[in-house]
Design a protein around this motif. Structure first.
Motif, PDB file in Angstrom:
ATOM      1  N   ILE A   5       0.778  -1.055   0.221  1.00 21.40           N
ATOM      2  CA  ILE A   5       0.037  -0.068  -0.116  1.00 21.40           C
ATOM      3  C   ILE A   5       1.045   1.204   0.031  1.00 21.40           C
ATOM      4  N   LYS A   6       0.789   2.015  -1.217  1.00 18.39           N
ATOM      5  CA  LYS A   6       1.971   3.282  -1.275  1.00 18.39           C
ATOM      6  C   LYS A   6       1.017   4.216  -0.276  1.00 18.39           C
ATOM      7  N   GLN A   7       2.020   4.835   0.636  1.00 18.74           N
ATOM      8  CA  GLN A   7       1.472   5.704   1.802  1.00 18.74           C
ATOM      9  C   GLN A   7       1.660   7.017   1.108  1.00 18.74           C
ATOM     10  N   ASP A   8       0.367   7.786   0.695  1.00 12.32           N
ATOM     11  CA  ASP A   8       0.599   8.943   0.454  1.00 12.32           C
ATOM     12  C   ASP A   8       0.142   9.966   1.494  1.00 12.32           C
ATOM     13  N   PHE A   9      -0.338   9.296   2.676  1.00 20.25           N
ATOM     14  CA  PHE A   9      -0.625   9.758   3.908  1.00 20.25           C
ATOM     15  C   PHE A   9      -0.006   8.889   4.944  1.00 20.25           C
ATOM     16  N   CYS A  10       1.135   9.394   5.785  1.00 18.59           N
ATOM     17  CA  CYS A  10       1.684   8.587   6.605  1.00 18.59           C
ATOM     18  C   CYS A  10       0.832   7.890   7.833  1.00 18.59           C
ATOM     19  N   ILE A  11       0.588   6.722   7.832  1.00 19.79           N
ATOM     20  CA  ILE A  11      -0.051   6.351   9.022  1.00 19.79           C
ATOM     21  C   ILE A  11       0.760   5.965  10.270  1.00 19.79           C
ATOM     22  N   GLY A  12       1.861   6.211  10.146  1.00 20.55           N
ATOM     23  CA  GLY A  12       2.796   5.653  11.007  1.00 20.55           C
ATOM     24  C   GLY A  12       2.546   6.383  12.525  1.00 20.55           C
ATOM     25  N   TYR A  45      10.016  -2.248  12.089  1.00 15.83           N
ATOM     26  CA  TYR A  45       8.715  -1.717  12.543  1.00 15.83           C
ATOM     27  C   TYR A  45       8.829  -0.325  12.642  1.00 15.83           C
ATOM     28  N   ALA A  46       9.932  -0.158  13.218  1.00 13.59           N
ATOM     29  CA  ALA A  46      10.204   1.419  13.044  1.00 13.59           C
ATOM     30  C   ALA A  46      10.243   2.235  12.053  1.00 13.59           C
ATOM     31  N   HIS A  47      10.578   1.726  10.963  1.00 14.16           N
ATOM     32  CA  HIS A  47      10.559   2.216   9.733  1.00 14.16           C
ATOM     33  C   HIS A  47       9.168   2.625   9.443  1.00 14.16           C
ATOM     34  N   ILE A  48       8.204   1.567   9.593  1.00 13.03           N
ATOM     35  CA  ILE A  48       6.848   1.609   9.405  1.00 13.03           C
ATOM     36  C   ILE A  48       6.183   2.896  10.092  1.00 13.03           C
ATOM     37  N   GLU A  49       6.476   2.988  11.412  1.00 13.02           N
ATOM     38  CA  GLU A  49       5.958   4.181  12.205  1.00 13.02           C
ATOM     39  C   GLU A  49       6.564   5.390  11.747  1.00 13.02           C
ATOM     40  N   ASN A  50       7.752   5.349  11.004  1.00 12.85           N
ATOM     41  CA  ASN A  50       8.423   6.856  10.700  1.00 12.85           C
ATOM     42  C   ASN A  50       7.916   6.967   9.196  1.00 12.85           C
ATOM     43  N   GLY A  51       7.227   6.046   8.586  1.00 16.46           N
ATOM     44  CA  GLY A  51       6.618   6.216   7.351  1.00 16.46           C
ATOM     45  C   GLY A  51       7.682   6.070   6.145  1.00 16.46           C
ATOM     46  N   THR A  52       8.720   5.433   6.383  1.00 12.25           N
ATOM     47  CA  THR A  52       9.640   5.191   5.484  1.00 12.25           C
ATOM     48  C   THR A  52       9.365   3.843   4.714  1.00 12.25           C
ATOM     49  N   TYR A  53       8.594   3.090   4.953  1.00 16.28           N
ATOM     50  CA  TYR A  53       8.314   1.954   4.388  1.00 16.28           C
ATOM     51  C   TYR A  53       6.920   1.680   4.089  1.00 16.28           C
ATOM     52  N   ASN A  54       6.475   1.359   2.908  1.00 22.92           N
ATOM     53  CA  ASN A  54       5.079   1.242   2.366  1.00 22.92           C
ATOM     54  C   ASN A  54       4.661  -0.319   2.944  1.00 22.92           C
ATOM     55  N   ILE A  55       3.800  -0.196   3.797  1.00 27.62           N
ATOM     56  CA  ILE A  55       3.312  -1.659   4.388  1.00 27.62           C
ATOM     57  C   ILE A  55       2.627  -2.390   3.190  1.00 27.62           C
ATOM     58  N   ARG A  56       2.668  -3.777   3.496  1.00 28.15           N
ATOM     59  CA  ARG A  56       1.745  -4.724   2.777  1.00 28.15           C
ATOM     60  C   ARG A  56       0.448  -4.710   3.486  1.00 28.15           C
ATOM     61  N   ALA A  57      -0.455  -5.076   2.472  1.00 33.18           N
ATOM     62  CA  ALA A  57      -1.878  -5.320   3.010  1.00 33.18           C
ATOM     63  C   ALA A  57      -1.861  -6.565   4.185  1.00 33.18           C
ATOM     64  N   SER A  58      -1.036  -7.528   3.983  1.00 34.63           N
ATOM     65  CA  SER A  58      -1.240  -8.343   5.003  1.00 34.63           C
ATOM     66  C   SER A  58      -0.578  -7.968   6.216  1.00 34.63           C
ATOM     67  N   GLU A  59       0.239  -7.000   6.443  1.00 37.72           N
ATOM     68  CA  GLU A  59       0.709  -6.321   7.454  1.00 37.72           C
ATOM     69  C   GLU A  59      -0.217  -5.421   8.107  1.00 37.72           C
TER      70      GLU A  59
END
Length: 79
Positions: A5-12, A45-59
């Motif tokens: 999922i491309k994060q055009d908004f950061c959900i971190g 996980y820290a990268h996800i919170e910081n918005g530097t990784y586009n998460i997968r739908a399964s995540e």
């Protein structure tokens, strides 16, 4: 092929708030994600919170279970 999922908004920030509300550390979240069969470290996980990784739908599905929340909780403040 895994879909991301491309994060055009950061959900971190919302993930961080959900993690804190659940009383979990980043390490504990990573371990719980591993129990869902997802390869995740605390650093990852820290990268996800910081918005530097586009998460997968399964995540996202696994985060919903870990934080025991609704999908809408990931998108609070993004009207």
């Amino acid at each position: 092929m895994d879909q991301k999922i491309k994060q055009d908004f950061c959900i971190g920030a919302n993930l961080r708030a959900l993690r804190i509300k659940a009383g979990l550390t980043q390490e504990q979240v990573a371990i719980k994600m591993q129990l869902f069969g997802l390869n995740m470290s605390r650093d990852f996980y820290a990268h996800i919170e910081n918005g530097t990784y586009n998460i997968r739908a399964s995540e996202l599905v696994a985060f919903r279970a870990v934080f025991q929340c609704d999908y809408a909780d990931f998108f609070v403040g993004m009207d």
